[in-house]
Design a protein around this motif. Structure first.
Motif, short mmCIF file in Angstrom:
data_model
loop_
_atom_site.label_atom_id
_atom_site.label_comp_id
_atom_site.label_asym_id
_atom_site.label_seq_id
_atom_site.Cartn_x
_atom_site.Cartn_y
_atom_site.Cartn_z
N VAL A 18 48.29 36.58 37.98
CA VAL A 18 46.92 36.88 38.42
C VAL A 18 46.02 36.82 37.19
CG1 VAL A 18 45.44 38.57 39.54
CG2 VAL A 18 47.81 38.32 40.26
N ARG A 19 45.20 35.79 37.13
CA ARG A 19 44.36 35.58 35.96
C ARG A 19 42.90 35.78 36.32
NH1 ARG A 19 47.52 33.27 32.12
NH2 ARG A 19 49.46 32.31 32.84
N GLY A 20 42.16 36.26 35.33
CA GLY A 20 40.74 36.45 35.54
C GLY A 20 40.42 37.78 36.19
N ARG A 21 39.16 38.11 36.19
CA ARG A 21 38.70 39.40 36.69
C ARG A 21 38.34 39.39 38.17
NH1 ARG A 21 36.68 38.77 31.49
NH2 ARG A 21 37.11 40.49 30.07
N LEU A 22 38.13 38.21 38.74
CA LEU A 22 37.60 38.15 40.11
C LEU A 22 38.54 38.78 41.14
CD1 LEU A 22 35.35 37.34 41.97
CD2 LEU A 22 36.30 35.03 42.08
N PRO A 23 39.86 38.50 41.14
CA PRO A 23 40.72 39.14 42.15
C PRO A 23 40.65 40.67 42.11
CG PRO A 23 41.87 37.31 41.13
CD PRO A 23 40.61 37.52 40.33
N ALA A 24 40.73 41.24 40.90
CA ALA A 24 40.66 42.69 40.80
C ALA A 24 39.30 43.21 41.26
CB ALA A 24 40.93 43.12 39.35
N THR A 25 38.23 42.50 40.91
CA THR A 25 36.89 42.91 41.32
C THR A 25 36.76 42.92 42.84
OG1 THR A 25 35.94 42.01 39.28
CG2 THR A 25 34.43 42.39 41.12
N LEU A 26 37.30 41.90 43.50
CA LEU A 26 37.24 41.84 44.96
C LEU A 26 38.04 42.97 45.60
CD1 LEU A 26 37.53 37.99 45.50
CD2 LEU A 26 35.51 39.41 45.92
N LEU A 27 39.20 43.29 45.03
CA LEU A 27 39.99 44.40 45.58
C LEU A 27 39.29 45.74 45.36
CD1 LEU A 27 43.60 43.32 44.55
CD2 LEU A 27 42.53 43.17 46.80
N MET A 28 38.62 45.90 44.24
CA MET A 28 37.84 47.13 44.03
C MET A 28 36.68 47.22 45.04
SD MET A 28 39.45 48.63 41.62
CE MET A 28 41.00 47.77 41.85
N ALA A 29 36.01 46.09 45.26
CA ALA A 29 34.90 46.07 46.21
C ALA A 29 35.40 46.36 47.62
CB ALA A 29 34.19 44.71 46.17
N GLY A 30 36.53 45.77 47.99
CA GLY A 30 37.09 46.04 49.31
C GLY A 30 37.46 47.50 49.48
N SER A 31 37.97 48.12 48.43
CA SER A 31 38.34 49.53 48.50
C SER A 31 37.13 50.45 48.69
CB SER A 31 39.10 49.93 47.23
OG SER A 31 40.27 49.17 47.07
N CYS A 32 35.95 49.97 48.33
CA CYS A 32 34.74 50.78 48.49
C CYS A 32 34.18 50.71 49.90
CB CYS A 32 33.66 50.31 47.50
SG CYS A 32 34.03 50.66 45.77
N LEU A 33 34.60 49.74 50.70
CA LEU A 33 34.02 49.58 52.03
C LEU A 33 34.23 50.80 52.93
CD1 LEU A 33 34.74 45.81 52.83
CD2 LEU A 33 32.64 46.86 51.96
N PRO A 34 35.42 51.41 52.97
CA PRO A 34 35.56 52.63 53.78
C PRO A 34 34.68 53.77 53.29
CG PRO A 34 37.71 51.66 53.34
CD PRO A 34 36.73 50.94 52.47
#
Length: 413
Positions: A18-34
């Motif tokens: 897993v390279r780059g920051r985008l995957p982690a950023t998307l998972l953090m954003a998804g975790s904020c939705l609830p």
């Protein structure tokens, strides 16, 4: 906190590096939705109450719109975990994010209070899948210190986003009570980004994953490995949500009625939770050994809050408690992830998520009963602090002779 740019995956080569920051950023954003679903509507509740004043039962149904997604999430997260393990994490996450946007924006066009409550329950279904998938993918993509760091960041982002969403909800609420529902459309922006940027299983690992899922279907889920921790997580979630849920009432009892002052105190408490999550990333392994001390820290904060007779003292207790909860939540989550094999991770994460959001749902009910028994909310907080102290002492006894943890080995809890 900077996001590491290159962190490897671990499980049997199931995922490429897993390279780059985008995957982690998307998972953090998804975790904020609830979290968005939980706090966005709080500022417009009085206006919604006025709009539906003529509807029978509106006094109960309007507040229910805030809590019913959490209840749906708590009830359905274990089933979401089963689907995650059988159908795959990424596919379900993308679909659930689209459904989140659709169910979340439905109230923009409905004028039926009952219909809106049903749409909020369906929103909770999508939130259950999103939260389970995001946490499971963090466990899939990363390992060791990197995994712990991202799980702590998940808590940190959720805590910080709660304050931001509250501000957005209040600003949009000035336009009208329906306006905040437009923010749920963010799911339509996140879903295609997740579909494109999140790594999928490597082609040569699909057979391995299928074999693991078949083997998981033949053997029982490790219930004993998770049962005690999930029960502790229900209690930990009540501890975690006490300050966000009850702080405004405690301030009101002290004569603080300014919404600006209440917002400022809440923001300081949220910042303390973020601080605790940041501190977690600097700590060593063996989170089960830290749990007694963390519950002790939370209990001390409750006792100060329950006996406070001034705003500075109440704020000091809240900060003390929230530093503890910022450390507590990622400690419980990393301990749960360390007990799960790849084939069980979706179901195990679903159970943990269900336990946490069940605690969120129960939190106001616990203090409603406590206030009725003691006659005063501050005393109820102090009594809960004493109970938390007892839990800390019990955990200290259980963990005193525990061996250093090994991956997937049952802990003594």
């Amino acid at each position: 906190m900077p996001v590491p740019a290159d962190l490897p995956a671990r499980d049997h080569g199931a995922y490429p590096a897993v390279r780059g920051r985008l995957p982690a950023t998307l998972l953090m954003a998804g975790s904020c939705l609830p979290i968005l679903g939980a706090v966005l509507l709080a500022p417009v509740m009085p206006r919604m109450q006025d709009h539906f004043e003529a509807v029978p039962g509106s006094a109960a149904l309007v507040p229910l719109m805030l809590t019913v997604p959490a209840l749906s999430l708590a009830l359905l997260a274990p089933f979401a975990g089963v689907v995650v393990d059988r159908l795959g994490r990424k596919r379900l996450l993308v679909a659930a994010t689209v459904l989140y946007a659709l169910f979340g924006t439905v109230p923009l066009w409905l004028d039926s209070l009952y219909g809106i409550v049903i749409s909020r329950a369906l929103l909770g279904v999508a939130e259950a899948a999103i939260m389970t998938c995001c946490t499971t993918l963090i466990g899939d993509y990363y390992t060791g210190k990197a995994r712990d760091r991202y799980l702590a960041m998940q808590t940190m982002c959720a805590s910080a986003s709660a304050t931001v969403f509250f501000v957005f909800g209040g600003a949009l609420g000035a336009v009208g009570w329906r306006a905040p529902f437009w923010l749920y459309a963010v799911g339509l922006l996140l879903a295609p980004a997740m579909a494109r940027a999140l790594p999928a299983p490597a082609p040569d690992a699909e057979r391995v994953q299928m074999e693991e899922r078949l083997q998981a279907g033949r053997r029982p889920f490790p219930v004993r490995r998770m049962a005690g921790l999930c029960l502790l997580t229900v209690f930990g979630a009540i501890v975690f949500y006490t300050v966000p849920v009850e702080m405004s009432y405690l301030l009101d009892d002290l004569g603080v009625v300014s919404t600006g002052a209440i917002g400022a105190v809440t923001a300081i408490a949220s910042a303390a939770t973020v601080l605790g999550s940041v501190v977690f990333t600097r700590l060593t392994d063996r989170p089960q050994r830290r749990l007694p001390a963390l519950f002790l820290l939370c209990a001390a904060g409750f006792l100060v809050m329950g006996t406070a007779d001034s705003l500075p003292l109440l704020l000091a207790g809240a900060v003390l408690n929230c530093v503890g909860t910022g450390l507590l939540l990622p400690s419980l989550l990393t301990l749960a992830m360390s007990r799960l094999d790849f084939a069980d991770r979706g179901r195990g994460t679903g159970l943990w998520t269900a336990a946490f959001f069940l605690g969120e749902f129960l939190c106001p009910l616990v203090f409603l009963g406590g206030k009725g028994a003691s006659g005063d909310l501050a005393w109820a907080i102090a009594l809960f602090g004493l109970f938390t102290l007892l839990v800390s002492a019990a955990l200290a006894l259980f963990t005193r002779g525990a061996r250093p943890p090994q991956q997937h080995a049952p802990e003594q809890l």
